[in-house]
Design a protein around this motif. Structure first.
Motif, short mmCIF file in Angstrom:
data_model
loop_
_atom_site.label_atom_id
_atom_site.label_comp_id
_atom_site.label_asym_id
_atom_site.label_seq_id
_atom_site.Cartn_x
_atom_site.Cartn_y
_atom_site.Cartn_z
N UNK A 33 0.86 -1.18 0.00
CA UNK A 33 0.00 0.00 0.00
C UNK A 33 0.90 1.23 0.00
N UNK A 34 0.57 2.18 -0.86
CA UNK A 34 1.37 3.39 -1.05
C UNK A 34 0.56 4.58 -0.52
N UNK A 35 1.02 5.15 0.59
CA UNK A 35 0.32 6.23 1.28
C UNK A 35 1.00 7.56 0.96
N UNK A 36 0.37 8.37 0.12
CA UNK A 36 0.90 9.70 -0.18
C UNK A 36 0.79 10.60 1.03
N UNK A 46 3.09 14.53 8.84
CA UNK A 46 4.37 14.53 9.55
C UNK A 46 4.75 13.11 9.98
N UNK A 47 5.99 12.96 10.38
CA UNK A 47 6.45 11.67 10.91
C UNK A 47 5.66 11.30 12.17
N UNK A 48 5.34 12.28 13.00
CA UNK A 48 4.56 12.01 14.21
C UNK A 48 3.15 11.53 13.86
N UNK A 68 7.76 -1.00 6.62
CA UNK A 68 7.42 0.31 6.08
C UNK A 68 8.68 0.91 5.48
N UNK A 69 8.55 1.40 4.26
CA UNK A 69 9.65 2.06 3.56
C UNK A 69 9.25 3.49 3.22
N UNK A 70 10.23 4.39 3.16
CA UNK A 70 9.98 5.74 2.67
C UNK A 70 10.06 5.72 1.16
N UNK A 88 4.76 6.76 2.16
CA UNK A 88 5.13 5.61 2.97
C UNK A 88 4.62 4.39 2.23
N UNK A 89 5.47 3.37 2.14
CA UNK A 89 5.10 2.13 1.46
C UNK A 89 5.00 1.05 2.53
N UNK A 90 3.81 0.49 2.65
CA UNK A 90 3.56 -0.58 3.60
C UNK A 90 3.65 -1.91 2.86
N UNK A 91 4.55 -2.79 3.32
CA UNK A 91 4.71 -4.12 2.73
C UNK A 91 4.22 -5.16 3.72
#
Length: 133
Positions: A33-36, A46-48, A68-70, A88-91
């Motif tokens: 899943x690719x979260x823009x 934000x990161x938080x 999770x990857x950036x 953020x890329x969720x694998x």
């Protein structure tokens, strides 16, 4: 007619069953899943905010593990404009689950992201694979 039938049978033979998983691995669905992170009318997520989303939404849905990857990507929005944004890329590797089950498990997570951050979409990808731990 015989030639066409022969060709059809030959092509059917090429569509063989998928290979078995290697020793030590079992069938699994791999979901991405690719979260823009861009949000219309405000600063990017934000990161938080991502960490809170992970804690209250993603981890409860997938407590057995994830990666999770950036990322940095681009896509064409509904108006035809190219948007570029951090993401953020969720694998997820989901042993023993078919793609429909994986999609059903991931759907509430992507819906929560879209609602929380006014996102138009979340790209999801599902494919069959083998996994061993």
């Amino acid at each position: 007619m015989k030639a066409a039938l022969g060709l059809l049978l030959l092509l059917a033979g090429c569509a063989a069953a998928p290979e078995a998983c290697p020793v030590g691995a079992a069938p699994a669905t791999i979901a991405e899943a690719y979260f823009g992170r861009n949000v219309k009318g405000r600063a990017p997520v934000t990161d938080a905010e991502w960490a809170r989303f992970m804690t209250d939404t993603v981890t409860p849905a997938f407590p057995d593990g994830l990666t999770v990857l950036d990322g940095v990507g681009q896509w064409r929005n509904a108006t035809g404009r190219i948007s570029r944004e951090d993401s953020k890329v969720l694998l997820l590797v989901l042993p023993g689950q078919d793609q429909a089950a994986a999609a059903a498990r991931l759907a509430p997570v992507t819906a929560a992201w879209k609602a929380r951050f006014a996102q138009e979409s979340v790209l999801t990808v599902f494919r069959a694979g083998c996994a061993g731990f």
